[in-house]
Write a protein that holds these residues in place. Structure first.
Motif: not given
Lengths: 346, 352
Positions: A100, A149, A155, A159-161, A163-165, A334, A338, A344, A346, B171, B342, B345, B350
């Protein structure tokens, strides 16, 4: 058994040959899109006229003047920015091992915009040529923050973290940018056209300032493609193969910031090209970055100029900014990524 | 054995049962106390907020004007200018926080909120389209609601792959968000500047120049949706045990989910159609409420509404008075909400 071993190199050779031919076709395609970009617009120009405007310029011809003064700069910027964004996206995806990753997801564009708007607001910027430096600074700081971040915590990176950050940092910076713009009409006026993400009405001077960085960044990334291949095996495997992963990642990060910072400075924030192009290319040529990156150069040009041309013809005689078109075309990508199983989970 | 289990279990909440004919309610006194404290705090904050401005008024006079016994001198400023704005902020904040609570519970992911997964963007798109084509605010909440529901359905359908995974939903939501935002930008670029300026002002998200009509709409929305949501919280807690467990407990899972989604969309659509897309309230306040009052239940749901109202009001006071120039309230809520997000997050485990 032994026959199979003997026959093995053959298909690979054929594959390499066909990949080479495909690259050539892509280059031809990119060239064709460039010519289309010279021809199509609110005033349609014949191919002969548009080529004559470059090679055999007749100042008396209206069509040729339009091509030379408006469409040539636009096309040149499109080529440089499209190629750089696509290669930057591929490099990011390899270095972060994250499908991503891309300049818009990691917040580089939002960071560059914020830095430029802040600089204009505090009166440090008068010439669009100086945008480049602030775009670098903002892009670098933001991508470092987002990556920090996204990878920190128990963890590690996912990818999700990431993308969210990226989305959250972008949202924060965008809201601050709009606050600054609301406070000061002059700043709004200075960056209004830049911040829409468009190839139209750009000053070629800006491109000449940004071009060295774009060339250095893109060439460097292409030369690094072997290292990127090793890196995408994973940190443990890469280290076992003798690679200094931290150093390679650092170089890749610098190259990416050079490419995206310069591209954002030249054309404003244009999203999703860097995310989508490497994925399109991978479907055709497989995961080998020695092929993915060169293909990305041409496919990036085709996608960005194609989106720009689409923006010109959809609403004739007025235009849709290319940033809007790439978002409308790229966002479904995107979603498609996804829906791939490996992301998805990961 | 039983004693040791009891000792290990967390302190049971002090529940009282209230019976009204066929209906019985379990009431947690601690939550009730928290709600009362939050309500009092919101009231005090609102009174203080109405004293501030270029024409300062003493608290006593503010309260007197609000109660309808003030002098004419203050009545105009308090009742026409400041009270609607304060009430809009409180009501919109409550609606936004509740929509966040519903969506976070619905997808069982604490990092989800309607502004991240594209619900607000869908509502904004339809609302901007409505403003630009019809040039009126009539039925704007309905248009926003349709947009929110369509965006939610789109996200849900695109996420569906034999089930809905929380990560995939985030996503896909980001993608839908980007598409709706691009379409909104397109509308803003396309239409003539005179029509657009109203829409642009609206998209920045602000309670500036709220009228009594706005307050009435927000209030009506909250009056319908808050009880509905509070009642549904019980079903949602069952749903959170997982689809299979919920089904074996006799719950119509898909219907419950659909109802919850409609309520969540309604909450966010009513707020957005009046005050515009104000970010991070929906995300942040359910977290704070859960942290203070415990897992989401009918009572905590009401508490979330109180907190949301107080938070948006406080943010608006900061936006309006902290700097020499007044800012849209959305800037302040993002400035506070984004770092908190943040931080969560960064701290998260994990599994994400």
């Amino acid at each position: 058994m032994s026959a199979e071993v003997v026959q093995r190199p053959l298909p690979r050779l054929r594959l390499r040959w066909s990949r080479g031919a495909g690259l050539f076709l892509c280059a031809l395609g990119a060239l064709a899109v460039c010519v289309l970009s010279l021809r199509i617009g609110s005033l349609d120009v014949s191919t002969a006229d548009s080529l004559a405007a470059i090679f055999d310029y007749d100042a008396g011809s209206y069509e040729q003047t339009v091509v030379r003064s408006l469409r040539v700069p636009r096309t040149l910027i499109g080529v440089a920015v499209g190629a750089a964004l696509a290669v930057a996206g591929g490099t990011m995806q390899a270095a972060t091992r994250n499908p991503l990753a891309g300049p818009s997801i990691l917040g580089v564009s939002a960071g560059a915009s914020f830095a430029i708007v802040t600089a204009i607001y505090f009166g440090q910027l008068t010439e669009p040529m100086q945008y480049v430096w602030f775009a670098f600074a903002g892009g670098l700081a933001t991508s470092a923050l987002v990556y920090g971040i996204g990878t920190a915590g128990a963890g590690g990176a996912s990818p999700v973290k990431l993308a969210l950050a990226g989305v959250i940092v972008s949202a924060l910076l965008t809201s601050w940018t709009s606050a600054l713009l609301l406070l000061d009409r002059e700043t709004l006026d200075a960056v209004r056209f830049w911040s829409a993400g468009s190839l139209a009405g750009r000053d070629l001077q800006v491109l000449w300032t940004a071009l060295p960085f774009l060339i250095v960044g893109t060439t460097g990334a292409l030369l690094m493609s072997h290292q990127l291949n090793v890196l995408s095996l994973g940190d443990d495997a890469a280290r076992a193969l003798g690679m200094h992963t931290g150093r390679v990642r650092g170089v890749a990060a610098v190259l990416v910031v050079l490419m995206t910072g310069a591209a954002v400075a030249a054309a404003g924030p244009i999203g999703f090209v860097g995310l989508a192009v490497p994925h399109i290319v991978r479907v055709v040529v497989g995961p080998d970055y020695r092929w993915v990156l060169p293909y990305s150069v041409f496919v990036g040009v085709m996608l960005l100029l194609g989106a720009d041309i689409l923006g010109r013809i959809l609403m004739r005689p007025s235009e849709i900014q290319v940033g809007i078109v790439t978002a409308a075309v790229g966002a479904p990508f995107l979603i498609w990524i996804a829906r791939q199983r490996r992301v998805a989970d990961v | 054995m039983a004693a040791s289990i009891d000792a290990a279990a967390p302190r049971p909440p002090r529940l009282r049962t209230l019976r009204l004919g066929a209906v019985s309610l379990r009431i947690d006194l601690r939550v009730l106390l928290l709600i009362a404290v939050a309500a009092a705090g919101t009231f005090a904050l609102a009174c203080w907020a109405m004293t501030l401005g270029s024409f300062p008024i003493a608290v006593v006079d503010v309260v007197r004007s609000v109660l309808g016994q003030g002098s004419d001198e203050y009545d105009f400023v308090v009742r026409t200018l400041r009270l609607p704005r304060v009430l809009s902020a409180v009501l919109a904040g409550a609606l936004l926080a509740l929509s966040g609570a519903v969506f976070q519970g619905l997808v069982r992911n604490a990092l989800v909120s309607p502004d991240i997964i594209g619900i607000n963007a869908g509502a904004s798109l339809f609302a901007v389209f409505w403003i630009l084509t019809l040039r009126s605010s009539a039925l704007l909440p309905v248009a926003a609601f349709v947009g929110a529901v369509l965006a939610a359905v789109l996200v849900y359908v695109l996420t569906w792959k034999g089930g809905v995974s929380g990560n995939r939903l985030i996503l896909v939501g980001i993608g839908v968000n980007a598409m709706c935002a691009a379409a909104t930008t397109f509308l803003i670029v396309r239409f003539p500047i005179d029509d657009v300026s109203r829409a642009v002002l609206w998209t920045t998200g602000s309670v500036y120049a709220s009228s009594w009509g706005d307050v009435a709409l927000l209030g009506a929305g909250l009056a319908v949706l808050l009880p509905a949501g509070a009642v549904l919280m019980w079903a949602m807690r069952v749903l959170q045990l997982g689809d299979q467990t919920a089904r074996s407990l006799g719950q119509a899972v898909e219907r419950t989910r659909l109802t919850l989604m409609l309520v969540g969309c309604g909450l966010s659509a009513v707020a957005i159609s009046i005050v515009g897309p104000i970010g991070f309230v929906a995300f942040m306040l359910p977290h704070v409420a859960r942290m203070v009052a415990g897992p989401m239940s009918g009572g905590v749901f009401v508490f979330t509404a109180m907190l949301g109202g107080a938070y948006l009001l406080a943010a608006d006071v900061v936006a309006q008075h902290a700097l020499p120039v007044s800012l849209p309230v959305g800037v302040v809520t993002s400035a506070l909400g984004a770092p908190y997000f943040l931080f969560l997050l960064w701290r998260t485990n994990a599994r994400l």
